[in-house]
Scaffold this active site. Structure first.
Site, PDB file in Angstrom:
ATOM      1  N   VAL A  67      80.004  34.131  81.140  1.00  0.00           N
ATOM      2  CA  VAL A  67      81.192  34.612  80.439  1.00  0.00           C
ATOM      3  C   VAL A  67      81.219  36.141  80.396  1.00  0.00           C
ATOM      4  O   VAL A  67      80.230  36.769  80.031  1.00  0.00           O
ATOM      5  CB  VAL A  67      81.253  34.018  79.003  1.00  0.00           C
ATOM      6  CG1 VAL A  67      82.263  34.769  78.145  1.00  0.00           C
ATOM      7  CG2 VAL A  67      81.588  32.534  79.070  1.00  0.00           C
ATOM      8  N   GLU A  68      82.373  36.698  80.785  1.00  0.00           N
ATOM      9  CA  GLU A  68      82.516  38.166  80.726  1.00  0.00           C
ATOM     10  C   GLU A  68      83.293  38.608  79.486  1.00  0.00           C
ATOM     11  O   GLU A  68      83.154  39.738  79.039  1.00  0.00           O
ATOM     12  CB  GLU A  68      83.241  38.672  81.979  1.00  0.00           C
ATOM     13  CG  GLU A  68      82.399  38.522  83.231  1.00  0.00           C
ATOM     14  CD  GLU A  68      83.120  39.051  84.468  1.00  0.00           C
ATOM     15  OE1 GLU A  68      84.051  39.884  84.329  1.00  0.00           O
ATOM     16  OE2 GLU A  68      82.746  38.613  85.580  1.00  0.00           O
ATOM     17  N   ALA A  69      84.140  37.714  78.985  1.00  0.00           N
ATOM     18  CA  ALA A  69      84.950  38.092  77.806  1.00  0.00           C
ATOM     19  C   ALA A  69      84.943  36.950  76.788  1.00  0.00           C
ATOM     20  O   ALA A  69      85.152  35.791  77.151  1.00  0.00           O
ATOM     21  CB  ALA A  69      86.388  38.407  78.223  1.00  0.00           C
TER      22      ALA A  69
END
Lengths: 306, 306
Positions: free
Chosen positions: A25-27
């Protein structure tokens, strides 16, 4: 069959699966009420968790269905609770309502009537749209004498309805007249949450109550711009250069937050610090299953080993 | 096919078909708002028409969905308009709400919370049921400070919702708390009319607005005791010794009056003196067809040759 059913069941967040989630997950998209705070009280461990996520390079977005405040008023609320969040990281349903009109080329000579809070009026104004109603109509009373008549503005081209603790018969009549009598008048709901923790001590009727009232009098259904509608997602995607599959929606409500995340193709994490209990999640009647669940967002802090 | 479709179409009341209708009907059931009066103004020719029907030996019954008044208050309203009607000829949805609780053996130790008018409280009291709310809560305000908390009575076993021009957030919260938190608490709607002629000059949100608001916050559906539910019919049948097929329901609304008459097996006559226009009646989207329609009830006077 058994495999299928297992893969559908939400997993409790654990040392084993947390790393997979975290790395992919990046955000992180956070709901606010029941996740970050309850009413005006911060939920345990929130500032440290957000600090950890930022330190690890994660993007943070706050997506709230509560339309009472504008984005700038939410930034103030975060600040007052000791959390630094920029206005650009906040997506409120008040903002979504304004953006919906904007992207649909709402005619500049038309006005908007608001049943809801100052936040909606402020976001509409920022978008260059003339709006009235809201808090200004809070004290208007109706005495149903024979000559009683509410004159409405024929240039109202949209009625926006959100949570409104100052709901009254005048506002209901005004909104109803515009929707029933002004040709093409839009009916926009910021969201349809049934209840919310407007105070820390109990839940209160949410925008779903006021929106339903107008549905009842107009026999029309609204366009919903808040969660679980993915309308806000196109703005999120424009602002943050992250694909949906690398986002994780974190929320306390199955029918708004988790459904929103799923509708958008995000990973989903339910926290039990708000309005959903573990037994409600696991009740056979519930058909919205998040990927993961945990008691509160600070569990991520413990699991990260930070 | 053509024959079928012809037999389904409503017939305008005419010298030809009036005699058949008149001779086969022993009791005329009248809606009030839009049929007898608009707001506080009598519709043309009403007293003479009612006099003619009585003179011809027809039984008259007034069946109103407006729960704002009790039967005795309606009798007063008729009197003030120069029409003599006994309380026994009036069936209001306020009375129906009280009767619903009565026939369902509402426990005497339980109370009723009312969102609506004095008429509901009066009918409940006459039925020996303890009720509160309504006009007494008209001026209660909510300031959503952190310590704000509405304490509700755990002995409330039913919430009755009707038209309430004094609707406010306190009432919405109180009713919502009772329905959500008191085990087995009933949710009763006097009716679900979207709008009504509360004043002669314009239509206003009806009970359907307040009922929908509570549906929105509780995510529950109510028991409806007014039209088009036939709950009131069993009381009508007990009081008047007439079979349904010898009754004619006369009303201005397709989705309440005409549907009520049809559900009960009565003949049905739509009048265009209220909220339904001839074009709405004949619109292809309308699927509720009365047996007959005419502009106002005094057309019966002309057709009778009286």
């Amino acid at each position: 069959m058994i495999l299928n059913s297992c893969s559908m069941s939400p997993q409790p967040l654990s040392p084993h699966n947390f790393r997979d989630l975290f790395d992919s997950v990046e955000a992180f998209l956070f709901d606010c009420d029941g996740v970050i705070w309850k009413g005006d009280e911060l939920i345990d461990g929130v500032p440290q968790t957000l600090d950890m996520l930022r330190a690890k390079g994660k993007k943070l977005v706050f997506v709230t269905n509560n339309s009472w405040k504008s984005r700038s008023q939410y930034a103030d609320k975060f600040r007052s609770l000791g959390i630094s969040v920029s206005q650009d990281e906040i997506f409120s349903s008040s903002f979504a309502a304004a953006m919906y009109l904007k992207v649909n080329n709402f005619p500049s000579q038309n006005k908007v009537y608001v049943i809801g809070g100052e936040g909606i009026l402020e976001e509409l104004q920022l978008a260059g749209i003339t709006a009235f109603g809201g808090p200004d109509d809070a004290n208007k009373t109706i005495d149903l004498k024979q000559n009683c008549f509410v004159e409405h503005d024929k240039s109202v081209g949209a009625v926006v309805v959100g949570i409104d603790p100052n709901i009254n018969y005048y506002k209901l009549q005004y909104g109803t007249l515009c929707i029933r009598e002004n040709p093409g008048c839009l009916f926009i709901a910021t969201n349809r949450d049934a209840v919310g923790h407007m105070t820390a001590l109990q839940e209160w009727p949410g925008a779903g109550c006021m929106v339903a009232a107008i549905c009842g009098s107009t026999q029309k259904e609204p366009v919903v711009v808040g969660k679980p509608s993915t309308f806000m997602m196109e703005f999120l995607l424009k602002k943050f250069n992250v694909s949906c599959s690398k986002m994780c929606m974190v929320g306390d409500r199955l029918d708004t937050d988790i459904l929103f995340g799923q509708n958008a193709g995000c990973k989903t994490l339910l926290v039990l610090s708000g309005c959903t209990t573990q037994s409600a999640l696991q009740d056979p009647s519930n058909n919205i299953q998040p990927d993961y669940y945990t008691s509160k967002i600070s569990d991520m802090l413990d699991l990260s080993g930070a």
